[in-house]
Design an enzyme around this catalytic site. Structure first.
Site, PDB file in Angstrom:
ATOM      1  N   CYS A   1      38.631  41.667  48.137  1.00 16.47           N
ATOM      2  CA  CYS A   1      39.136  43.046  48.168  1.00 16.47           C
ATOM      3  C   CYS A   1      38.089  44.100  47.821  1.00 16.47           C
ATOM      4  O   CYS A   1      37.930  45.094  48.537  1.00 16.47           O
ATOM      5  CB  CYS A   1      40.348  43.177  47.262  1.00 16.47           C
TER       6      CYS A   1
ATOM      7  N   HIS B   1      41.946  49.365  43.821  1.00 18.79           N
ATOM      8  CA  HIS B   1      40.728  49.048  43.066  1.00 18.79           C
ATOM      9  C   HIS B   1      39.742  50.214  43.170  1.00 18.79           C
ATOM     10  O   HIS B   1      39.593  50.827  44.223  1.00 18.79           O
ATOM     11  CB  HIS B   1      40.036  47.808  43.654  1.00 18.79           C
TER      12      HIS B   1
ATOM     13  N   ARG C   1      39.172  43.860  35.102  1.00 17.30           N
ATOM     14  CA  ARG C   1      40.603  44.100  35.380  1.00 17.30           C
ATOM     15  C   ARG C   1      41.076  45.209  34.460  1.00 17.30           C
ATOM     16  O   ARG C   1      40.826  45.158  33.243  1.00 17.30           O
ATOM     17  CB  ARG C   1      41.369  42.810  35.093  1.00 17.30           C
TER      18      ARG C   1
ATOM     19  N   GLN D   1      39.643  46.984  38.530  1.00 18.02           N
ATOM     20  CA  GLN D   1      40.548  46.339  39.472  1.00 18.02           C
ATOM     21  C   GLN D   1      41.985  46.279  38.947  1.00 18.02           C
ATOM     22  O   GLN D   1      42.226  45.956  37.783  1.00 18.02           O
ATOM     23  CB  GLN D   1      40.020  44.938  39.808  1.00 18.02           C
TER      24      GLN D   1
HETATM   25  P1  NAP Z   1      51.138  36.350  45.156  1.00 22.82           P
HETATM   26  O1  NAP Z   1      51.697  37.714  45.064  1.00 22.82           O
HETATM   27  O2  NAP Z   1      51.023  35.598  43.866  1.00 22.82           O
HETATM   28  O3  NAP Z   1      52.032  35.502  46.193  1.00 22.82           O
HETATM   29  C1  NAP Z   1      51.746  34.169  46.516  1.00 22.82           C
HETATM   30  C2  NAP Z   1      53.026  33.390  46.729  1.00 22.82           C
HETATM   31  O4  NAP Z   1      53.782  33.258  45.517  1.00 22.82           O
HETATM   32  C3  NAP Z   1      54.063  33.981  47.653  1.00 22.82           C
HETATM   33  O5  NAP Z   1      53.670  33.869  48.970  1.00 22.82           O
HETATM   34  C4  NAP Z   1      55.292  33.134  47.342  1.00 22.82           C
HETATM   35  O6  NAP Z   1      55.208  31.905  48.081  1.00 22.82           O
HETATM   36  C5  NAP Z   1      55.089  32.818  45.858  1.00 22.82           C
HETATM   37  N1  NAP Z   1      56.101  33.476  45.024  1.00 22.82           N
HETATM   38  C6  NAP Z   1      56.770  32.845  44.024  1.00 22.82           C
HETATM   39  N2  NAP Z   1      57.620  33.685  43.439  1.00 22.82           N
HETATM   40  C7  NAP Z   1      57.529  34.865  44.068  1.00 22.82           C
HETATM   41  C8  NAP Z   1      58.166  36.125  43.921  1.00 22.82           C
HETATM   42  N3  NAP Z   1      59.124  36.325  43.004  1.00 22.82           N
HETATM   43  N4  NAP Z   1      57.811  37.148  44.714  1.00 22.82           N
HETATM   44  C9  NAP Z   1      56.863  36.967  45.650  1.00 22.82           C
HETATM   45  N5  NAP Z   1      56.228  35.799  45.855  1.00 22.82           N
HETATM   46  C10 NAP Z   1      56.546  34.749  45.072  1.00 22.82           C
HETATM   47  O7  NAP Z   1      49.685  36.318  45.760  1.00 22.82           O
HETATM   48  P2  NAP Z   1      48.840  37.502  46.480  1.00 22.82           P
HETATM   49  O8  NAP Z   1      48.333  38.449  45.474  1.00 22.82           O
HETATM   50  O9  NAP Z   1      49.617  38.023  47.621  1.00 22.82           O
HETATM   51  O10 NAP Z   1      47.547  36.687  46.979  1.00 22.82           O
HETATM   52  C11 NAP Z   1      47.569  35.814  48.093  1.00 22.82           C
HETATM   53  C12 NAP Z   1      46.132  35.480  48.474  1.00 22.82           C
HETATM   54  O11 NAP Z   1      45.471  36.664  48.904  1.00 22.82           O
HETATM   55  C13 NAP Z   1      45.284  34.916  47.319  1.00 22.82           C
HETATM   56  O12 NAP Z   1      44.405  33.951  47.817  1.00 22.82           O
HETATM   57  C14 NAP Z   1      44.505  36.110  46.841  1.00 22.82           C
HETATM   58  O13 NAP Z   1      43.296  35.758  46.225  1.00 22.82           O
HETATM   59  C15 NAP Z   1      44.267  36.835  48.157  1.00 22.82           C
HETATM   60  N6  NAP Z   1      44.027  38.271  47.984  1.00 22.82           N
HETATM   61  C16 NAP Z   1      44.843  38.985  47.169  1.00 22.82           C
HETATM   62  C17 NAP Z   1      44.630  40.343  47.024  1.00 22.82           C
HETATM   63  C18 NAP Z   1      45.510  41.177  46.147  1.00 22.82           C
HETATM   64  O14 NAP Z   1      45.203  42.355  45.946  1.00 22.82           O
HETATM   65  N7  NAP Z   1      46.594  40.645  45.604  1.00 22.82           N
HETATM   66  C19 NAP Z   1      43.569  40.958  47.709  1.00 22.82           C
HETATM   67  C20 NAP Z   1      42.755  40.186  48.550  1.00 22.82           C
HETATM   68  C21 NAP Z   1      43.000  38.836  48.677  1.00 22.82           C
HETATM   69  P3  NAP Z   1      56.463  31.085  48.591  1.00 22.82           P
HETATM   70  O15 NAP Z   1      57.316  31.972  49.457  1.00 22.82           O
HETATM   71  O16 NAP Z   1      55.852  29.980  49.360  1.00 22.82           O
HETATM   72  O17 NAP Z   1      57.180  30.646  47.351  1.00 22.82           O
END
Ligand code: NAP
Length: 372
Positions: A137, A276, A269, A164
């Site tokens: 990011c 960010h 963070r 961040q």
């Molecule tokens: P996240 O919010 O933790 O979501 C990941 C997974 O958690 C969801 O797809 C879902 O999968 C599960 N989950 C379980 N309980 C949940 C709930 N109550 N609400 C929503 N989801 C829930 O992860 P993320 O931040 O989107 O990151 C995903 C990837 O993108 C990572 O590899 C991260 O490093 C990358 N990334 C993130 C960002 C950022 O700003 N966040 C930026 C760039 C790259 P199920 O439906 O399968 O349970």
């Protein structure tokens, strides 16, 4: 029409991706299938007139995944590590689009950020590359802001400090920050009602609550509300955090640089919810006026907004809250530094869930759908 499997669509990045795709009408150009690692068999969303079912498929079922022409995952590196190889071993020849870092630095993948490396993406597609991975990011946001200077080869090196947001670690972490804020507020709200409040007593109480076991720190492992955490991701052998290591490695890969540009600094963070920010010291290789630098930066893409280096413009515009939910890439605090005429300072802010994650992969999907 291509079948596209979505994994991780409920998470932080995934839900922003879905919102953007609905807004841009992208679902009408594909047949979407939704997968989950935890909700198999439940009902998923209906988002396309071409959709055959809203059944939620098991995200670990290789046989169903193999039917997809394109897989787009925002589930995280652990999932990619487990599933990607199995799929390729099963002779799956589809396109893999990923928000996680696991495949980013692999030889056969391209980090996609098309406003910056469109040529590399198209060349890769023509050569048969099938893995397109969204960048880190902060790297993507920095490149969106500065790629004009990179392209003109004006940068010697960059030293960076990041600020961040909590949502950069995922939805659970953002909720944890909000809960931490709630614990603090609930414990001092009565003191705040007193017009003769004793500020040092309030501060001491907050410190004691923050360090007690009532503070929820399961995800961050530390208190973020009213504090900060100067470490993101794993430790590298040279003392950098992995987030810091990505700055130089991914930038040079995205730009396909033969001569590596040095980028280093500290990733921190902080208690913002979304977006960010980065404070940059840029060593230029030529003495160019700030006016000229602004022109070069601005020309590079339509999302950049330069914020004049004044107190009121800065505090009213150059902040995470002002950029949240938009594609704007803000850059301000641009000035020559006392260190010397080739050193400039800059402060950038961008939505890490849009240009830092969901938007490059949404655009990558569109490029694949329209060109293959
Ligand atoms: P996240 O919010 O933790 O979501 C990941 C997974 O958690 C969801 O797809 C879902 O999968 C599960 N989950 C379980 N309980 C949940 C709930 N109550 N609400 C929503 N989801 C829930 O992860 P993320 O931040 O989107 O990151 C995903 C990837 O993108 C990572 O590899 C991260 O490093 C990358 N990334 C993130 C960002 C950022 O700003 N966040 C930026 C760039 C790259 P199920 O439906 O399968 O349970």
């Amino acid at each position: 029409m291509k079948c596209v499997g979505f994994i991780g669509w409920r998470g932080m990045v995934g839900s922003v991706l879905i919102d953007r795709m609905i807004y841009k009408g992208n679902f009408d150009t594909i047949i979407p299938y939704f997968f989950s690692t935890s909700q198999e068999g439940k009902k998923g969303p209906i988002l396309s007139k071409n959709q055959n079912t809203n059944h939620l498929y098991n995200a670990y079922n290789i046989n169903i995944l193999k039917e997809m022409n394109i897989i787009i995952t925002c589930q995280g590196s652990k999932y990619t590590k487990e599933i990607y190889k199995k799929l390729r071993k099963n002779k799956w020849g589809g396109y893999w689009i990923d928000a996680s870092s696991y495949l980013r630095m692999k030889k056969n993948s391209i980090i996609c950020l098309d406003p910056v490396n469109k040529d590399i993406i198209y060349k890769g597609l023509n050569k048969g590359i099938k893995d397109f991975i969204g960048g880190n990011c902060t790297v993507s946001l920095m490149l969106m802001a500065l790629s004009g200077l990179f392209k003109k080869k004006l940068i010697d090196w960059i030293s960076v400090s990041t600020y961040q947001a909590a949502s950069g670690s995922g939805s659970k972490n953002m909720c944890e920050l909000l809960k931490q804020m709630g614990v603090i507020y609930n414990n001092i709200k009565n003191e705040l009602k007193d017009t003769n409040y004793k500020i040092l007593e309030i501060e001491k109480k907050i410190k004691n609550i923050s360090l007690s076991n009532i503070m929820p720190i399961y995800n961050f492992k530390s208190v973020l509300a009213g504090s900060l955490i100067p470490w993101i991701d794993k430790k590298m052998n040279n003392g950098q955090s992995r987030e810091e290591w990505k700055g130089q490695s991914e930038t040079n890969k995205i730009l396909s640089n033969k001569k590596k540009i040095i980028i280093d600094g500290l990733c921190v963070r902080i208690g913002t919810l979304r977006c960010h920010s980065q404070s940059l010291t840029i060593k230029m290789n030529k003495n160019i006026s700030i006016q000229e630098i602004k022109k070069i930066i601005l020309k590079n893409n339509k999302w950049i907004k330069i914020i004049p280096n004044t107190y009121s413009e800065t505090i009213n515009k150059l902040t995470p809250i002002n950029v949240s939910g938009t594609l704007n890439i803000l850059i301000g605090r641009l000035r020559k530094m006392n260190i010397g005429s080739k050193y400039i300072s800059a402060f950038t802010v961008g939505d890490q869930l849009l240009w830092g994650a969901a938007e490059p992969i949404r655009r990558m999907l569109k490029i694949i759908v329209s060109n293959t």
